[in-house]
Motif scaffolding. Structure first.
Motif, mmCIF file in Angstrom:
data_model
loop_
_atom_site.group_PDB
_atom_site.id
_atom_site.type_symbol
_atom_site.label_atom_id
_atom_site.label_comp_id
_atom_site.label_asym_id
_atom_site.label_seq_id
_atom_site.Cartn_x
_atom_site.Cartn_y
_atom_site.Cartn_z
ATOM 1 N N ALA A 129 -2.441 7.496 -4.252
ATOM 2 C CA ALA A 129 -1.257 7.639 -3.403
ATOM 3 C C ALA A 129 -0.320 6.445 -3.550
ATOM 4 N N SER A 130 -0.900 5.254 -3.746
ATOM 5 C CA SER A 130 -0.053 4.062 -3.870
ATOM 6 C C SER A 130 0.859 4.179 -5.085
ATOM 7 N N LYS A 131 0.341 4.773 -6.144
ATOM 8 C CA LYS A 131 1.132 4.911 -7.374
ATOM 9 C C LYS A 131 2.234 5.953 -7.185
ATOM 10 N N TYR B 193 3.590 6.848 -4.400
ATOM 11 C CA TYR B 193 4.566 6.268 -3.488
ATOM 12 C C TYR B 193 5.425 5.226 -4.217
ATOM 13 N N THR C 113 0.839 -1.196 0.000
ATOM 14 C CA THR C 113 0.000 0.000 0.000
ATOM 15 C C THR C 113 0.877 1.250 0.000
ATOM 16 N N ALA C 114 0.271 2.398 -0.142
ATOM 17 C CA ALA C 114 1.007 3.655 -0.025
ATOM 18 C C ALA C 114 1.612 3.734 1.371
ATOM 19 N N PHE C 115 2.868 4.087 1.451
ATOM 20 C CA PHE C 115 3.630 4.208 2.710
ATOM 21 C C PHE C 115 3.766 2.886 3.449
ATOM 22 N N ASN C 116 3.473 1.793 2.735
ATOM 23 C CA ASN C 116 3.579 0.471 3.349
ATOM 24 C C ASN C 116 2.739 0.371 4.625
ATOM 25 N N ASP C 117 1.626 1.051 4.651
ATOM 26 C CA ASP C 117 0.705 1.001 5.781
ATOM 27 C C ASP C 117 -0.076 -0.307 5.747
ATOM 28 N N VAL D 286 -6.126 6.753 3.077
ATOM 29 C CA VAL D 286 -5.039 7.152 2.180
ATOM 30 C C VAL D 286 -5.466 6.757 0.777
ATOM 31 N N ARG E 250 3.945 12.457 3.983
ATOM 32 C CA ARG E 250 2.730 11.727 3.574
ATOM 33 C C ARG E 250 1.726 12.695 2.971
#
Lengths: 573, 161
Positions: B51-53, B55, A178-182, A572, B37
């Protein structure tokens, strides 16, 4: 049509199509890992390489267009050696725990290793020690087992329009996360489980409730009640090696009794109940100038999708709970009262085609005085595991019918399992509510079939009604954007999260292919065609529930037990 | 920490498409010192990317960092000459001494570590650069002493205040 030569045999091909499609049609099986039907080829995994005369290296057949007269070798020694090496390299950093893996027996990496005769570890790579993500109520991620084929990333982005996960990092440190490895629980993940459906290995799986259910079944003080969803009876047979499209409702009910469930109810009953409420809500919105288009609310992935991406459409969502949650609420109130049971001693299980239902059951608003309406949700796959575990031989069971008072169903309720089914059922009842008579032809062909977007205009006693049916949330996203941009010819929209509806849900047998979805759909349509009871409002047990307990649709009790509310959700995204 | 005006940066990229992603991230990092973030999410929103992309793209490149830089920013060279002269051991020593991985910042905010490909000082290999000061011909022992000297500098500042 052109002809090409494959393994010294002449094969017909459409010019310009990808070689893999030609080979598949000709009955030549070429293994793939990253390939996904109906999506643009990614050519990443190289499992599908073949030899094409005149080409310097091996070419990926998934991304290599056919030209007339080409000569292809699909299983030459060179090709087989390359494929075997690819699998050996994928295994080099793969955990050696197949015996303990939930996908043992259904893992594509395992079966490729078997098919290609991998019998020793030729390469030893550093194992990755990425931690498991157990944060989601629906989905468990185990990055150590991920082979980076990217199918989950693509289904999440291209089919569902969510993009909760993507490739992160580079080279041997690449991970799908996931984004930021959350944790998945704070991401935009909608819990649909389509990623599980396409995962070739055990890197993605459902958060299992099997232990909860087994413990409850073994607890003598608990009354364990179960309901099974309309889409489960037409798919569970596949988990026992039967062909797609067989309805096993009676056998499933009998198997659940054999497992020790005290009562077996049919979620199609509460689908009928949902229709009574939802069709009434629709008629009310039309008559009183409420927010239109009204959008269905049965699919929990879709609900979370709206809450996080399109909060401006929350008012458009029907306030009806899903059939699972309606029945859950009725079981712990009316049923408990009727049977003289303490609601806290009832353990209520739902067998669902869906992983998002696990999330839905845990929503804080889905409780009565501290008791959750639903205590555990099992997917189709989990219930099959339970049946296997308890050694129940399905062939020896006599099909049985579900228990009263929530056992009768109309075939309209059953249609909920396919995309378009809620719409068709709602149209039948809304027509009856508005006109006081039945439709001449109950079947609404325009909303049937496996297409991702279906639209129709209906005439209900002079009232022109525009309806749309979409499945796969990327399609829903496009439709919502049209509406945001001013489109205003629609009154009622059915949205199912998974492409094709619940019969292709994230809790169904792994690697469901489009032809399986169509066979399951046909099974539901056949049930409807042959049924005597085809409208929700004619369901006697639903009528009795209103007489004895609920009063009338949209009444006070209904409002309290069968309806819910939604709120914008920060994630997120 | 001061809030960075990502909105101001994005104004220069009104109507930009996804191909502007990397330049925007570079600009944000230039101003913010790292990618927070909030700014990753804001940039994604602006370009219509999840956001995943964003990141995923940002983590592909070594140049982007996701924690603010420490007071002393260490650039440790892992180029060919430094590698031959044992920079792998130097990196291990720094990681052990500061308990951090490349791209991270120590919890006290004193040190941050970045691994770079070659800083063009091959004659001094193995080499690292702390806030622009070069340290040459490193050994694991000398690295520890150098880091200590920066710690000393920091505590001297505290006492003099």
């Amino acid at each position: 049509m052109v002809t090409i030569e494959v393994n010294h045999r002449t094969v017909e091909a459409q010019p310009g199509e990808m070689l893999l499609d030609t080979l598949k049609r000709a009955g030549i099986k070429v293994p793939t890992l990253c390939h996904m039907d109906e999506l643009f080829p990614s050519g990443a995994c190289r499992m599908c390489v073949v030899e094409v005369e005149g080409q310097r290296g091996l070419v990926p057949s998934c991304a290599f267009p056919v030209t007339a007269g080409m000569k292809v070798q699909t299983h030459s020694p060179r090709v087989l050696r390359a494929r075997k090496t690819i699998v050996e390299l994928l295994l080099s950093n793969h955990p050696d725990d197949c015996l303990f893996c939930v996908r043992s027996g259904s893992c594509q990496l395992q079966s490729l290793a078997e098919e290609l005769g991998v019998r020793e570890r030729r390469f030893t790579g550093a194992k990755n020690d990425d931690k498991m993500d157990l944060s989601s109520p629906s989905i468990v991620r185990d990055p150590a087992k991920c082979i980076l084929c990217g199918r989950c990333v693509r289904v999440c982005e291209e089919i569902q329009g969510v993009s909760a996960i993507d490739f992160v990092g580079r080279g041997c440190h690449t991970q799908v996360t996931t984004a930021f490895n959350d944790g998945l629980n704070v991401s935009s993940c909608i819990n649909c489980g389509q990623c599980i459906m396409v995962c070739p290995t055990g890197a993605l799986r459902e958060q299992s409730h099997l232990k909860l259910v087994v413990d409850a079944l073994n607890d003598p003080d608990m009354t364990v009640v179960v309901q099974h969803a309309p889409a489960v009876s037409v798919t569970v047979a596949e988990e026992f090696g039967l062909k797609p499209g067989i309805d096993m409702a009676g056998t499933l009910t009998a198997a659940l009794r054999a497992l020790g469930f005290d009562r077996v109810f049919d979620t199609s009953f509460s689908a009928d109940l949902t229709i009574m409420e939802e069709a009434s809500e629709f008629v009310q919105r039309v008559k009183t100038g409420g927010r239109l288009p009204m959008m269905t609310s049965c699919s929990p992935g879709w609900i979370k999708f709206v809450e996080q991406f399109f909060p401006d459409f929350i008012e458009n969502l029907s306030t009806c709970k899903s059939p699972q949650q309606m029945l859950g609420a009725i079981i712990k109130t009316h049923f408990a009262q009727r049977a003289g049971l303490d609601p806290s001693r009832i353990f209520s299980v739902a067998i669902m085609p869906c992983t998002a239902k696990k999330f839905e059951a845990g929503r804080p608003e889905m409780t009565q005085s501290g008791n959750p309406d639903i205590d555990a949700v099992l997917t189709t796959r989990e219930v099959a595991r339970l049946i296997h575990m308890r050694g129940i031989d399905l062939a020896s069971l006599e099909p049985d019918s579900a228990d009263t008072p929530f056992g009768e169903r109309s075939s309209a309720g059953k249609l909920f399992g396919a995309s378009g089914g809620v719409m068709e059922a709602a149209i039948r009842t809304a027509y009856w509510l508005i006109t006081g008579r039945e439709m001449d032809e109950l079947k609404v062909q325009a909303v049937r079939g496996a297409k991702g977007v279906k639209e129709a205009r209906l005439n209900v006693d002079g009232l022109d009604v525009g309806v749309a049916v979409v499945s796969g949330l990327a399609n829903a996203r496009r439709l919502l954007e049209q509406i945001r941009a001013g489109r205003n010819d629609l009154h009622f929209i059915e949205v199912m999260t998974c492409p094709g509806g619940c019969i292709a849900g994230g809790g169904q047998p792994y690697q469901t292919q489009p032809e399986q979805v169509r066979a399951r759909m046909r099974a539901l349509y056949k049930i409807d065609r042959d049924a005597a009871l085809r409208t929700s409002h004619a369901n006697k047990e639903v009528q009795r529930l209103y007489e004895e307990f609920l009063g009338k649709p949209l009444g006070e009790k209904s409002h309290h037990l069968l309806h819910t509310h939604y709120a914008p959700r920060e994630v997120v995204k | 920490m001061t809030k960075v005006d990502v909105g101001g940066i994005l104004k220069d990229y009104a109507g930009a498409g996804r191909d502007a992603l990397i330049p925007i991230l570079q600009k944000v990092q230039q101003v913010e010192g790292y990618l927070s973030r909030e700014s990753v999410a804001r940039v994604g929103e602006h370009l219509g990317l999840p956001a995943s992309k964003v990141y995923g793209v940002a983590t592909f490149y070594n140049q982007f960092r996701f924690q603010p830089q420490g007071r002393f920013h260490i650039q440790l060279c892992r180029g060919t000459a430094c590698h031959v002269k044992g920079s792998a051991g130097i990196l291990e020593a720094v990681k052990r001494e500061l308990k951090l991985k490349p791209g991270e910042t120590t919890r006290d905010g004193l040190f941050s570590l970045e691994v770079v490909a070659c800083i063009g000082a091959c004659g001094l290999a193995p080499v690292m650069c702390v806030n622009g000061e070069f340290h040459a011909k490193l050994t694991p022992d000398s690295v520890r002493k150098i880091l200590d000297s920066y710690r000393g500098k920091a505590s001297a500042d505290v006492h003099s205040k």
